[in-house]
Design an enzyme around this catalytic site. Structure first.
Site, PDB file in Angstrom:
ATOM      1  CE  LYS A 115      47.517  61.766  95.667  1.00 41.95           C
ATOM      2  NZ  LYS A 115      47.803  63.040  96.278  1.00 41.95           N
ATOM      3  CE  LYS A 207      50.796  63.606  89.432  1.00 45.26           C
ATOM      4  NZ  LYS A 207      50.093  64.504  90.359  1.00 45.26           N
ATOM      5  CE  LYS A 210      54.182  67.873  96.522  1.00 42.69           C
ATOM      6  NZ  LYS A 210      52.896  68.296  97.060  1.00 42.69           N
TER       7      LYS A 210
HETATM    8  N1  AQP Z   1      53.828  66.261  87.336  1.00 39.41           N
HETATM    9  C1  AQP Z   1      53.193  67.436  87.372  1.00 39.41           C
HETATM   10  N2  AQP Z   1      53.188  68.211  86.268  1.00 39.41           N
HETATM   11  C2  AQP Z   1      52.553  69.419  86.285  1.00 39.41           C
HETATM   12  N3  AQP Z   1      51.912  69.907  87.366  1.00 39.41           N
HETATM   13  C3  AQP Z   1      51.905  69.143  88.485  1.00 39.41           C
HETATM   14  N4  AQP Z   1      51.379  69.330  89.701  1.00 39.41           N
HETATM   15  C4  AQP Z   1      51.659  68.255  90.486  1.00 39.41           C
HETATM   16  N5  AQP Z   1      52.365  67.359  89.797  1.00 39.41           N
HETATM   17  C5  AQP Z   1      52.539  67.878  88.544  1.00 39.41           C
HETATM   18  C6  AQP Z   1      50.629  70.515  90.099  1.00 39.41           C
HETATM   19  O1  AQP Z   1      51.215  71.066  91.259  1.00 39.41           O
HETATM   20  C7  AQP Z   1      50.194  71.700  92.036  1.00 39.41           C
HETATM   21  C8  AQP Z   1      50.310  71.296  93.467  1.00 39.41           C
HETATM   22  O2  AQP Z   1      50.142  69.899  93.595  1.00 39.41           O
HETATM   23  P1  AQP Z   1      49.959  69.247  95.014  1.00 39.41           P
HETATM   24  O3  AQP Z   1      51.262  69.053  95.657  1.00 39.41           O
HETATM   25  O4  AQP Z   1      49.010  70.026  95.818  1.00 39.41           O
HETATM   26  O5  AQP Z   1      49.309  67.865  94.730  1.00 39.41           O
HETATM   27  P2  AQP Z   1      49.618  66.725  93.739  1.00 39.41           P
HETATM   28  O6  AQP Z   1      49.078  67.054  92.409  1.00 39.41           O
HETATM   29  O7  AQP Z   1      49.011  65.550  94.402  1.00 39.41           O
HETATM   30  O8  AQP Z   1      51.211  66.623  93.687  1.00 39.41           O
HETATM   31  P3  AQP Z   1      52.025  65.289  93.508  1.00 39.41           P
HETATM   32  O9  AQP Z   1      53.448  65.567  93.356  1.00 39.41           O
HETATM   33  O10 AQP Z   1      51.412  64.462  92.446  1.00 39.41           O
HETATM   34  O11 AQP Z   1      51.838  64.617  94.918  1.00 39.41           O
HETATM   35  P4  AQP Z   1      51.433  63.130  95.239  1.00 39.41           P
HETATM   36  O12 AQP Z   1      52.589  62.288  94.898  1.00 39.41           O
HETATM   37  O13 AQP Z   1      51.159  63.172  96.721  1.00 39.41           O
HETATM   38  O14 AQP Z   1      50.218  62.829  94.423  1.00 39.41           O
HETATM   39  C9  AQP Z   1      48.853  71.334  91.399  1.00 39.41           C
HETATM   40  O15 AQP Z   1      48.408  72.426  90.613  1.00 39.41           O
HETATM   41  C10 AQP Z   1      49.205  70.180  90.512  1.00 39.41           C
HETATM   42  O16 AQP Z   1      48.356  70.096  89.378  1.00 39.41           O
END
Ligand code: AQP
Length: 344
Positions: A115, A207, A210
């Site tokens: 990040k 992955k 978002k």
């Molecule tokens: N691709 C994924 N597959 C399975 N689980 C996922 N999680 C996130 N992406 C995947 C799980 O969702 C929960 C909440 O995640 P979060 O929004 O708090 O944070 P994150 O993991 O940072 O989500 P993103 O979509 O990947 O956001 P960005 O793009 O900002 O980094 C967690 O349990 C996570 O494991």
């Protein structure tokens, strides 16, 4: 047997569009855990401030993610649903744990490296410190189990290390204050099922996330049927038909991902999906997958639209959940203060 009562805690950041990865890796698992455990589910708004945020967007996204919790089937009467900033003990315990965690541990966190990108000097201290706040989120309830997606595995390991070091560093004081040989449990990650790491629809090695700039990389929980159909139609695949056994998915990350999504949504294993669909061309499999995604997401989407028109109801759930969460967090933090020698 552990002296700690089994308790589930997990959180989701209010940062924009929730997607199928969030649903399969987290929200769907949250709902399932309610059948067997007391659960605390938190919209982690303090975490959403680590990469710069717009206050109005944070407010609406907090309500939106809370609505998603409810729409997916989390019962706020049976379990606790709230937003993190309502319970100041998260941040207070995070400071105490900051003094336990080591720089070397945080320096190894891959999510910070991803990040922060190349410009690490310019990343916020909060982004670097994120995993310690996450450890505090869990430990302030002395939670024992944490359902998360695979990407959070390293952060959970850090939470366990922090808990263990606290228990070791203050062992004498912990015993003197009547807590026996350990104050914090070592929280266990629950990373289970066929879709613990849902991948981008455009690139099966990345992955689903978002923050991906391509809207075709993810299915959002709020996507309507036409959008889902279009995105799945455009999803990257290869030329071969689906294999009949799991070994046939090796080196085929996009095929593997779509089979995992199907399995996760349909409560099957990948083997079961392949036993039924093996030999199918992707055009046919994609139609079946679209139908399944739409069938599963449509009721959630409809309920989220309904809840968007009832922000007072969502706020009331969060307020009540926050009070119940504080009832647990306050005495834990008070005990930590006693253990640490902070006069209260
Ligand atoms: N691709 C994924 N597959 C399975 N689980 C996922 N999680 C996130 N992406 C995947 C799980 O969702 C929960 C909440 O995640 P979060 O929004 O708090 O944070 P994150 O993991 O940072 O989500 P993103 O979509 O990947 O956001 P960005 O793009 O900002 O980094 C967690 O349990 C996570 O494991």
């Amino acid at each position: 047997m552990s002296k700690f009562k089994e308790l589930v805690f997990s959180g989701v950041q209010p940062t924009g569009n929730l997607h199928l990865g969030n649903y399969l890796g987290a929200l769907k698992r949250f709902v399932e855990m309610q059948a067997t455990h007391p659960c605390i589910y938190c919209v982690v708004d303090l975490h959403a401030m680590t990469t710069g945020h717009d206050p109005a967007t944070l407010k609406s996204a907090t309500r939106e993610v809370s609505a998603a919790f409810l729409a997916c089937g989390i019962d706020p009467a049976k379990n606790i649903v709230f937003n993190q900033s309502r319970v100041p003990e998260h941040a207070e315990l995070a400071w105490a744990l900051d003094c336990v965690a080591r720089m070397g541990w945080l320096n190894r966190m891959t999510q910070f490296k991803e990040k922060a990108g190349k410009d690490r000097e310019n990343a916020s201290v909060g982004l670097f410190n994120y995993p310690v706040l996450m450890a505090a989120d869990i430990l302030v309830y002395r939670a024992t189990h944490v359902p998360v997606g695979d990407d959070q595995k390293q952060h959970l390991e850090l939470a366990r290390d922090v808990a263990q070091k606290f228990n070791n560093d203050f062992a004498e004081s912990i015993a003197e204050n009547g807590h026996g040989d350990a104050f914090f449990p070592l929280p266990e990650p629950l990373i289970q099922g066929p879709a613990t790491r849902v991948m981008s629809l455009r690139d099966g090695t990345k992955k689903m996330s978002k923050s991906d700039p391509s809207e075709y990389s993810l299915i959002a929980i709020m996507d309507d049927a036409d959008t889902v159909a279009q995105k799945i139609r455009k999803a990257k695949t290869d030329a071969a038909p689906l294999p009949s056994e799991i070994a046939g998915l090796s080196n085929r990350p996009e095929a593997d991902n779509l089979v995992g999504i199907f399995a996760g949504l349909n409560d099957q294993t990948k083997d079961q999906v392949l036993a039924e669909q093996g030999g199918a061309q992707f055009s046919a499999f994609k139609s079946a997958l679209t139908e399944l995604i739409v069938a599963k997401l449509a009721p959630i989407r409809a309920e989220m639209i309904r809840l968007a028109k009832a922000p007072d109801h969502v706020d009331a759930v969060l307020a009540q959940g926050g009070e119940r969460a504080r009832e647990i967090a306050q005495p834990v933090w008070a005990s930590v203060k006693d253990i640490l020698g902070l006069v209260r």
